[in-house]
Design a protein around this motif. Sequence first.
Motif, PDB file in Angstrom:
ATOM      1  N   VAL A  72       0.848  -1.189   0.000  1.00  0.00           N
ATOM      2  CA  VAL A  72       0.000   0.000   0.000  1.00  0.00           C
ATOM      3  C   VAL A  72       0.885   1.241   0.000  1.00  0.00           C
ATOM      4  N   LEU A  73       0.464   2.272  -0.755  1.00  0.00           N
ATOM      5  CA  LEU A  73       1.153   3.569  -0.759  1.00  0.00           C
ATOM      6  C   LEU A  73       0.452   4.518   0.189  1.00  0.00           C
ATOM      7  N   GLN A  74       1.249   5.281   0.929  1.00  0.00           N
ATOM      8  CA  GLN A  74       0.682   6.251   1.867  1.00  0.00           C
ATOM      9  C   GLN A  74       1.373   7.594   1.704  1.00  0.00           C
ATOM     10  N   LEU A  75       0.589   8.671   1.819  1.00  0.00           N
ATOM     11  CA  LEU A  75       1.105  10.035   1.776  1.00  0.00           C
ATOM     12  C   LEU A  75       1.537  10.440   3.173  1.00  0.00           C
ATOM     13  N   ASP A  76       2.750  10.972   3.298  1.00  0.00           N
ATOM     14  CA  ASP A  76       3.267  11.353   4.612  1.00  0.00           C
ATOM     15  C   ASP A  76       2.507  12.542   5.170  1.00  0.00           C
ATOM     16  N   ASP A  77       2.291  12.556   6.498  1.00  0.00           N
ATOM     17  CA  ASP A  77       1.449  13.584   7.113  1.00  0.00           C
ATOM     18  C   ASP A  77       2.083  14.965   7.130  1.00  0.00           C
ATOM     19  N   LEU A  78       3.367  15.089   6.821  1.00  0.00           N
ATOM     20  CA  LEU A  78       4.010  16.399   6.778  1.00  0.00           C
ATOM     21  C   LEU A  78       4.195  16.898   5.354  1.00  0.00           C
ATOM     22  N   SER A  79       3.637  16.164   4.392  1.00  0.00           N
ATOM     23  CA  SER A  79       3.919  16.446   2.999  1.00  0.00           C
ATOM     24  C   SER A  79       2.944  17.416   2.354  1.00  0.00           C
ATOM     25  N   VAL A  80       1.772  17.571   2.937  1.00  0.00           N
ATOM     26  CA  VAL A  80       0.741  18.365   2.278  1.00  0.00           C
ATOM     27  C   VAL A  80      -0.137  19.024   3.331  1.00  0.00           C
ATOM     28  N   LYS A  81      -0.642  20.205   3.003  1.00  0.00           N
ATOM     29  CA  LYS A  81      -1.531  20.922   3.913  1.00  0.00           C
ATOM     30  C   LYS A  81      -2.903  20.256   3.932  1.00  0.00           C
ATOM     31  N   PRO A  82      -3.635  20.395   5.061  1.00  0.00           N
ATOM     32  CA  PRO A  82      -4.938  19.737   5.184  1.00  0.00           C
ATOM     33  C   PRO A  82      -5.967  20.183   4.156  1.00  0.00           C
ATOM     34  N   ASP A  83      -5.812  21.404   3.602  1.00  0.00           N
ATOM     35  CA  ASP A  83      -6.797  21.893   2.639  1.00  0.00           C
ATOM     36  C   ASP A  83      -6.418  21.562   1.204  1.00  0.00           C
ATOM     37  N   THR A  84      -5.539  20.590   1.016  1.00  0.00           N
ATOM     38  CA  THR A  84      -5.072  20.213  -0.311  1.00  0.00           C
ATOM     39  C   THR A  84      -5.425  18.767  -0.599  1.00  0.00           C
ATOM     40  N   VAL A  85      -5.871  18.510  -1.821  1.00  0.00           N
ATOM     41  CA  VAL A  85      -6.106  17.146  -2.258  1.00  0.00           C
ATOM     42  C   VAL A  85      -5.059  16.809  -3.314  1.00  0.00           C
ATOM     43  N   VAL A 156      -8.900  22.211  -1.836  1.00  0.00           N
ATOM     44  CA  VAL A 156     -10.266  21.745  -1.670  1.00  0.00           C
ATOM     45  C   VAL A 156     -11.113  22.882  -1.142  1.00  0.00           C
ATOM     46  N   SER A 157     -12.326  22.947  -1.638  1.00  0.00           N
ATOM     47  CA  SER A 157     -13.260  23.962  -1.166  1.00  0.00           C
ATOM     48  C   SER A 157     -13.942  23.428   0.090  1.00  0.00           C
ATOM     49  N   THR A 158     -13.647  24.051   1.204  1.00  0.00           N
ATOM     50  CA  THR A 158     -14.116  23.534   2.484  1.00  0.00           C
ATOM     51  C   THR A 158     -15.031  24.532   3.186  1.00  0.00           C
ATOM     52  N   THR A 159     -16.146  24.043   3.667  1.00  0.00           N
ATOM     53  CA  THR A 159     -17.016  24.824   4.535  1.00  0.00           C
ATOM     54  C   THR A 159     -16.878  24.267   5.941  1.00  0.00           C
ATOM     55  N   SER A 160     -16.660  25.154   6.895  1.00  0.00           N
ATOM     56  CA  SER A 160     -16.490  24.687   8.270  1.00  0.00           C
ATOM     57  C   SER A 160     -17.491  25.384   9.187  1.00  0.00           C
ATOM     58  N   GLU A 161     -17.792  24.702  10.263  1.00  0.00           N
ATOM     59  CA  GLU A 161     -18.749  25.220  11.228  1.00  0.00           C
ATOM     60  C   GLU A 161     -18.171  25.055  12.626  1.00  0.00           C
ATOM     61  N   THR A 162     -18.386  26.076  13.448  1.00  0.00           N
ATOM     62  CA  THR A 162     -18.029  25.985  14.859  1.00  0.00           C
ATOM     63  C   THR A 162     -19.307  26.067  15.674  1.00  0.00           C
ATOM     64  N   LEU A 163     -19.558  25.008  16.449  1.00  0.00           N
ATOM     65  CA  LEU A 163     -20.763  24.946  17.271  1.00  0.00           C
ATOM     66  C   LEU A 163     -20.397  25.259  18.708  1.00  0.00           C
ATOM     67  N   PHE A 164     -21.097  26.233  19.290  1.00  0.00           N
ATOM     68  CA  PHE A 164     -20.874  26.615  20.674  1.00  0.00           C
ATOM     69  C   PHE A 164     -22.095  26.226  21.493  1.00  0.00           C
ATOM     70  N   VAL A 165     -21.884  25.362  22.460  1.00  0.00           N
ATOM     71  CA  VAL A 165     -22.971  24.922  23.347  1.00  0.00           C
ATOM     72  C   VAL A 165     -22.826  25.647  24.671  1.00  0.00           C
ATOM     73  N   ARG A 166     -23.871  26.376  25.035  1.00  0.00           N
ATOM     74  CA  ARG A 166     -23.813  27.190  26.243  1.00  0.00           C
ATOM     75  C   ARG A 166     -23.947  26.347  27.503  1.00  0.00           C
ATOM     76  N   LYS A 167     -23.350  26.850  28.572  1.00  0.00           N
ATOM     77  CA  LYS A 167     -23.584  26.250  29.876  1.00  0.00           C
ATOM     78  C   LYS A 167     -25.019  26.554  30.300  1.00  0.00           C
ATOM     79  N   PRO A 168     -25.686  25.591  30.926  1.00  0.00           N
ATOM     80  CA  PRO A 168     -27.075  25.818  31.340  1.00  0.00           C
ATOM     81  C   PRO A 168     -27.187  27.011  32.294  1.00  0.00           C
ATOM     82  N   SER A 169     -28.211  27.803  32.103  1.00  0.00           N
ATOM     83  CA  SER A 169     -28.500  28.922  33.007  1.00  0.00           C
ATOM     84  C   SER A 169     -29.999  29.105  33.064  1.00  0.00           C
ATOM     85  N   VAL A 170     -30.419  29.971  33.953  1.00  0.00           N
ATOM     86  CA  VAL A 170     -31.850  30.228  34.106  1.00  0.00           C
ATOM     87  C   VAL A 170     -32.441  30.795  32.828  1.00  0.00           C
TER      88      VAL A 170
END
Length: 306
Positions: A72-85, A156-170
Motif C-alpha cells: 500500500v502507498l501512503q502520503l506522509d502527514d508532513l507532505s501536504v496541507k490539510p486543505d489540499t487534495v 479543496v473547497s471547504t465549509t467549516s462550522e463551529t458549534l458553541f454549546v452554552r452552559k445551562p442557566s436560568v
Amino acid sequence: MGNSSSRGRSEPRQGEQRTMKWSVDGFASLLDKGDGWTYSRVFELMGYNWYLKLNPRDKKSGDDGTEYVSLVLQLDDLSVKPDTVVKASFKLLIYDQAYGKHSEHQVRHSFQTASTSSGASCMVSLEKLKERPSKFIVNNSCTFGVEFIKVKASKVSTTSETLFVRKPSVFDEARTYTWDIEDFFALKNSGHSPEFEVGGHKWSIGVYTSSDGNHLTLDLCMKNTDGVQHDGSANLVEFSLAIKHQEGGNHWKATGRSQFTSNARCWGWTKFISLEDFKDSSNGYLVKNKCCIEAEVALVGSSKMK
C-alpha cells in the motif's frame, strides 16, 4: 518536504525520478513475524513525501484464510496541507527478478488529507509468490516498488462550522407552549399554531398529514430567521413536541436538538404518530375532535459558518 515548484503539476518533468524500489533482504524472517504492517522509510517523489506499507501475511475479509502479500502507498502527514487534495496515478509493483513478469496494480486515488493511504493494494497470494519458476523471491530477497504516472494537487473547497454549546442557566430554561385545537379536522391536511416567543424569536408548531397518508407529521418552525442569518450564524435549539393524553395518561412525545437557519427553519418528525393510533379515541389523544399539542423550546447554543 516537497519542492513547492512542483505543486499542481500533473506530468513528471523529463528525467525526473518517479520510481521507488524497496528491497527486503531476509524476507523469510519477515514472514516468520506473521501478520502485520512493515513501513518503508519516507521518500520524496513528484514533489511529495510518501512511504510504502507491506504486510506479508495479509488476509481478505471473509476469505478462506488464504494469505496475501499486500503493498500500500501512503502520503506522509508532513507532505501536504490539510486543505489540499493530491490526485495521483501510480503502479504498485512486486518485481519478478528473473523473468520480468512483475505483479502490478495500477491505481488512481485522491489523497484527501495528510497521512491517508491509497485505499488499494497490490495483493499477491503468498503461495504464488513462493511458487516456481517465478522469481519473486531470490536469495531470500523480495523487491517491491511504486511507479508514479501523474500527480496533481489542488485546493479543496471547504465549509467549516463551529458549534458553541452554552452552559445551562436560568435564561436557557425551556419555555412551554400549549396549543389547544378545538376541531382537528377543521385543519384539513395541515395547520400552524399561533406564534409564540422564546429566546427573542417567534415560533410555531406545524401539524400535517405525512406524504404516505398514514402518519401525523409534527414540526417546530422558527418564524423570523432573517435577522440572525446575515452573519452566518445559527441557533442550536433543544425542543420536544408532544400530543397530550387528555385523560391523564402518558403523552406521545419526541425530543430533538437541531440547528435552525434561514434554509432550515423547521425541524420535527415526519412520522410522529400513526393516524390510526391518533384518531383512536380510546388512546386519549383525539377526543371529540379535540387535541392538545405541547412544545418545549430552549436555545442552548449557536454556530458560525466560515
